[in-house]
Design a protein around this motif. Structure first.
Motif, PDB file in Angstrom:
ATOM      1  N   VAL A 252     -10.544  -4.651   7.281  1.00 32.79           N
ATOM      2  CA  VAL A 252     -10.426  -5.000   5.886  1.00 32.79           C
ATOM      3  C   VAL A 252      -8.973  -5.236   5.527  1.00 32.79           C
ATOM      4  CG1 VAL A 252     -12.504  -4.093   4.897  1.00 32.79           C
ATOM      5  CG2 VAL A 252     -10.718  -2.533   5.558  1.00 32.79           C
TER       6      VAL A 252
ATOM      7  N   SER B 200      -1.666   8.541   6.612  1.00 28.78           N
ATOM      8  CA  SER B 200      -2.840   8.243   5.787  1.00 28.78           C
ATOM      9  C   SER B 200      -3.008   6.755   5.521  1.00 28.78           C
ATOM     10  CB  SER B 200      -2.756   8.996   4.461  1.00 28.78           C
ATOM     11  OG  SER B 200      -1.634   8.578   3.717  1.00 28.78           O
ATOM     12  N   ILE B 201      -1.954   5.978   5.626  1.00 29.45           N
ATOM     13  CA  ILE B 201      -2.039   4.546   5.297  1.00 29.45           C
ATOM     14  C   ILE B 201      -1.670   3.680   6.500  1.00 29.45           C
ATOM     15  CG2 ILE B 201      -1.205   2.694   3.778  1.00 29.45           C
ATOM     16  CD1 ILE B 201      -2.666   4.817   2.214  1.00 29.45           C
TER      17      ILE B 201
ATOM     18  N   PRO C 228      -3.944   4.263   9.987  1.00 29.73           N
ATOM     19  CA  PRO C 228      -5.321   3.734   9.957  1.00 29.73           C
ATOM     20  C   PRO C 228      -5.381   2.211   9.813  1.00 29.73           C
ATOM     21  CG  PRO C 228      -5.031   5.489   8.325  1.00 29.73           C
ATOM     22  CD  PRO C 228      -3.692   5.239   8.918  1.00 29.73           C
ATOM     23  N   LEU C 229      -4.407   1.630   9.103  1.00 33.34           N
ATOM     24  CA  LEU C 229      -4.462   0.185   8.882  1.00 33.34           C
ATOM     25  C   LEU C 229      -3.894  -0.614  10.044  1.00 33.34           C
ATOM     26  CD1 LEU C 229      -3.575  -0.114   5.078  1.00 33.34           C
ATOM     27  CD2 LEU C 229      -5.777  -0.447   6.169  1.00 33.34           C
TER      28      LEU C 229
ATOM     29  N   VAL D 150      -7.576  -8.300   3.227  1.00 29.64           N
ATOM     30  CA  VAL D 150      -6.914  -8.062   1.945  1.00 29.64           C
ATOM     31  C   VAL D 150      -5.516  -8.652   1.952  1.00 29.64           C
ATOM     32  CG1 VAL D 150      -6.064  -6.285   0.415  1.00 29.64           C
ATOM     33  CG2 VAL D 150      -8.282  -6.033   1.463  1.00 29.64           C
TER      34      VAL D 150
ATOM     35  N   ASP E 192       3.262  11.661   5.208  1.00 30.94           N
ATOM     36  CA  ASP E 192       1.891  11.562   4.709  1.00 30.94           C
ATOM     37  C   ASP E 192       1.462  10.100   4.642  1.00 30.94           C
ATOM     38  OD1 ASP E 192      -0.471  11.849   3.367  1.00 30.94           O
ATOM     39  OD2 ASP E 192       0.373  12.719   1.542  1.00 30.94           O
ATOM     40  N   ARG E 193       2.343   9.235   4.111  1.00 32.46           N
ATOM     41  CA  ARG E 193       2.026   7.810   3.981  1.00 32.46           C
ATOM     42  C   ARG E 193       1.791   7.194   5.359  1.00 32.46           C
ATOM     43  NH1 ARG E 193       6.271   7.691  -0.144  1.00 32.46           N
ATOM     44  NH2 ARG E 193       7.782   6.752   1.262  1.00 32.46           N
TER      45      ARG E 193
ATOM     46  N   TYR F 176       0.829  -1.205   0.000  1.00 33.04           N
ATOM     47  CA  TYR F 176       0.000   0.000   0.000  1.00 33.04           C
ATOM     48  C   TYR F 176       0.863   1.253   0.000  1.00 33.04           C
ATOM     49  CZ  TYR F 176      -3.699  -3.266   1.100  1.00 33.04           C
ATOM     50  OH  TYR F 176      -4.577  -4.304   1.051  1.00 33.04           O
TER      51      TYR F 176
ATOM     52  N   ALA G 268       0.719   4.342  -2.508  1.00 34.89           N
ATOM     53  CA  ALA G 268       0.524   5.715  -2.039  1.00 34.89           C
ATOM     54  C   ALA G 268       1.624   6.626  -2.574  1.00 34.89           C
ATOM     55  CB  ALA G 268       0.503   5.747  -0.513  1.00 34.89           C
TER      56      ALA G 268
END
Lengths: 234, 385
Positions: A227, A139-140, A143-144, A231, A135-136, A122, A126
């Protein structure tokens, strides 16, 4: 001071210590876990072992070395004294530093595992959309891996509340400063004051149980619905 | 709509300059080429040939690659002067085989992720949703999408970042043939509308032939061929591990719905009215427009040769041709034939070649069934090369 009032004071000192420790642990544990997760060097295991040391070492060993380091004769202790004007050993700051080291694996390990599981996929996607490293992360990655952050914070907090050996070695037993619940409990037992000991013990036992249950509940909720994991597995 | 989306149509195709070298444990990739990025450029190679690695290097995801990469005059990396533009600053998009949609965001939020990082972009989410036929799925969770839908979201997201170059790494290889044909058509339309140069990696010749004008062939870490698509596919006939085939563009001349056939004419000059028939070309109820050019593939194993005019045969495609090359193999021979400037390749058994006494410059007839002509334009496509 009545023993109950003293115990309440010990409780607030404990909560303050655990809260500050947890915040510091998240701040330094996150980059450390990230670094370890992405480390390719063969020395990785060595660094992982250092982080894991507090899991196996008797707390008194860690406490003993910290006591030596914090004394005004040692360099860290001297530096602290020059910078703050007060002695480091037997202070609240000392037990926070000790707790940070002592609870480090409880924060770093779940985070490192989460970062390793997340992998590069991911993040590469990104980056190709123009997101820079910070930022990565927000934003990634965050949250994950939220569930792991909750687990890490809760374990770090709970483990710090339950700490005894390190605090005893470097903190002494100063009310409002370093007298935490586990020490207060030890005092009650030494003084054969079993009824107060019962209150503290049962209190710690039940609150720890509640905290851990909610962590596992939240963790299960997040990873069950998460999720990300679905995934990653597919 | 086309005019709205493109402010300045590309006057001249940008040049991708590459001089790179990267060594892995079992594999060494050395590329030294300048590629003209006009339209969709295909990259073909067997698995492990290094084609995906090449895309990752261009994207900036393989930091270990040494050498130099540039687009026109803009240097993306140069290991000699220690310059390395990070992937997030390269203005290059990459679509992965596994769509890599962010699972914590829904379709719309995935697209907004790209827009947020390209705030002055010219494309709006709504426009791109329309282009990729995703408007219905806007609020869906990405985990509930089918494979084809996921790749459309991935494509939409990449477009919204408004790259100068879009890289596609086997984006549709996991899809069924029908979905793949739809996706390829969408991709072609988008390329046409946005004039966005693309590098498309695949191990399927059929896919590449349908969308690319130029083909780069990579084998074991080196560029083998850079040529116009049909020529490049014909050059692959020399490789033993690739099924020999004829690749050609044909013009739709006439639909014969009563017989379920479409008649195509050869594209070359000096035709003597040669026609090739294939199963009726239609998308749903709609027939493909007359005059449209479509790329087709005919496997060499499906073409047979006759020394006399086969007048009593059920086979619909019969063309007169001249033998221009014979390449004997272990059990079969690959015969190259010319029919009105178009080359055809026929694979026949050595036994037949000897029995028929085939020689160079011999005038013969080639024949093949309508079903042997494959094109991604027919939804019943059987192209699997």
């Amino acid at each position: 001071m009545t023993s109950t009032a003293a115990d309440i004071l010990a409780l607030t000192t404990t909560l303050k210590m655990a809260a500050i420790t947890t915040v510091i642990l998240l701040l330094i544990g996150t980059p450390l876990a990230w670094y370890l997760a992405n480390m390719k060097s063969r020395f990785k295991v060595f660094f992982e072992a250092i982080v894991a040391l507090p899991l196996v070492l008797p707390p008194t060993v860690l406490g003993f070395y910290l006591l030596l380091a914090f004394s005004p004769q040692a360099l860290p202790g001297q530096l602290w004294q020059t910078a703050t004007g007060s002695q480091l050993a037997f202070s609240f700051s000392a037990i926070v530093i000790g707790s940070v080291l002592y609870s480090l694996p409880f924060v770093v390990q779940p985070l490192q595992k989460a970062f390793e599981q997340l992998g590069d996929h991911y993040l590469e996607a990104a980056a190709m959309l123009g997101a820079g490293p910070i930022d990565r992360f927000f934003s990634i990655v965050f949250p994950l891996t939220k569930a792991s952050f909750i687990t890490a914070a809760a374990l770090g907090f709970a483990h710090t509340v339950g700490e005894f050996g390190v605090v005893l070695m470097i903190g002494g037993n100063i009310p409002r400063e370093t007298r935490v619940l586990s020490i207060a409990l030890f005092d009650h037992v030494e003084a054969f004051n079993y009824s107060n000991a019962h209150i503290l013990s049962a209190g710690l036992l039940i609150s720890s149980l509640i905290l851990l249950s909610s962590v596992y509940l939240l963790g299960g909720k997040f990873s069950g619905k998460s999720v990300a994991k679905k995934v990653l597995k597919s | 709509m086309t005019e709205n989306l493109v402010s300045t149509a590309a006057v001249k195709a940008p040049i991708l300059g590459m001089s790179i070298d990267i060594a892995f444990e079992h594999f060494h990739l050395v590329i030294d080429h300048n590629i003209e990025l006009s339209g969709i450029v295909g990259i073909f190679g067997q698995s492990g040939s290094g084609k995906s690695t090449l895309l990752r290097i261009i994207a900036g995801l393989e930091k270990a690659a040494s050498g130099q990469i540039s687009i026109d005059n803009k240097t993306l990396q140069n290991s000699a002067s220690k310059r390395f533009t990070k992937p997030e600053h390269r203005e290059i998009g990459l679509i992965f085989q596994d769509s890599r949609l962010f699972p914590h965001l829904n379709v719309y939020e995935n697209l907004a992720y790209a827009v947020k990082r390209k705030p002055q972009g010219k494309l709006s989410i709504e426009q791109v949703l329309k282009l990729t036929q995703l408007t219905q799925l806007k609020h869906q969770a990405v985990t509930s999408l089918s494979g084809g839908e996921k790749q459309r979201v991935s494509l939409a997201r990449a477009l919204l970042a408004e790259p100068k170059l879009l890289l596609l790494d086997e984006p549709f290889s996991a899809l069924d043939k029908k979905t793949k044909a739809q996706m390829l058509t969408i991709l072609k339309t988008i390329q046409h509308q946005l004039k966005l140069p693309m590098l498309y990696v695949s191990h399927s010749i059929g896919e590449l032939q349908f969308i690319a004008k130029q083909l780069i062939v990579i084998s074991s870490g080196k560029i083998d061929t850079v040529a116009p698509i049909h020529q490049a596919i014909h050059q692959l006939n020399n490789h033993d591990d690739v099924a020999a085939k004829t690749s050609l563009s044909l013009t739709i001349a006439e639909h014969l719905p009563d017989f379920g056939l479409t008649r195509l004419s050869l594209n070359v000059q000096s035709t003597r009215g040669e026609s090739i028939y294939l199963p009726l070309l239609q998308k749903g109820e709609q027939q493909c427009a007359l005059g449209q050019q479509i790329p087709c593939i005919i496997y060499a194993r499906d073409i047979s040769i006759s020394t006399t005019k086969p007048e009593h045969s059920s086979i619909v495609n019969q063309l007169s041709a001249t033998i221009i090359a014979i390449k004997p193999g272990t059990t079969s021979a690959l015969i190259t034939l010319r029919c009105a400037e178009q080359e055809f390749y026929a694979q026949i058994s050595l036994w037949s070649a000897k029995r028929m006494a085939l020689t160079l410059n011999l005038a013969v007839y080639i024949q093949f069934k309508a079903n042997a002509v494959h094109s991604y334009h027919s939804t019943e496509s059987t192209v699997d090369a």
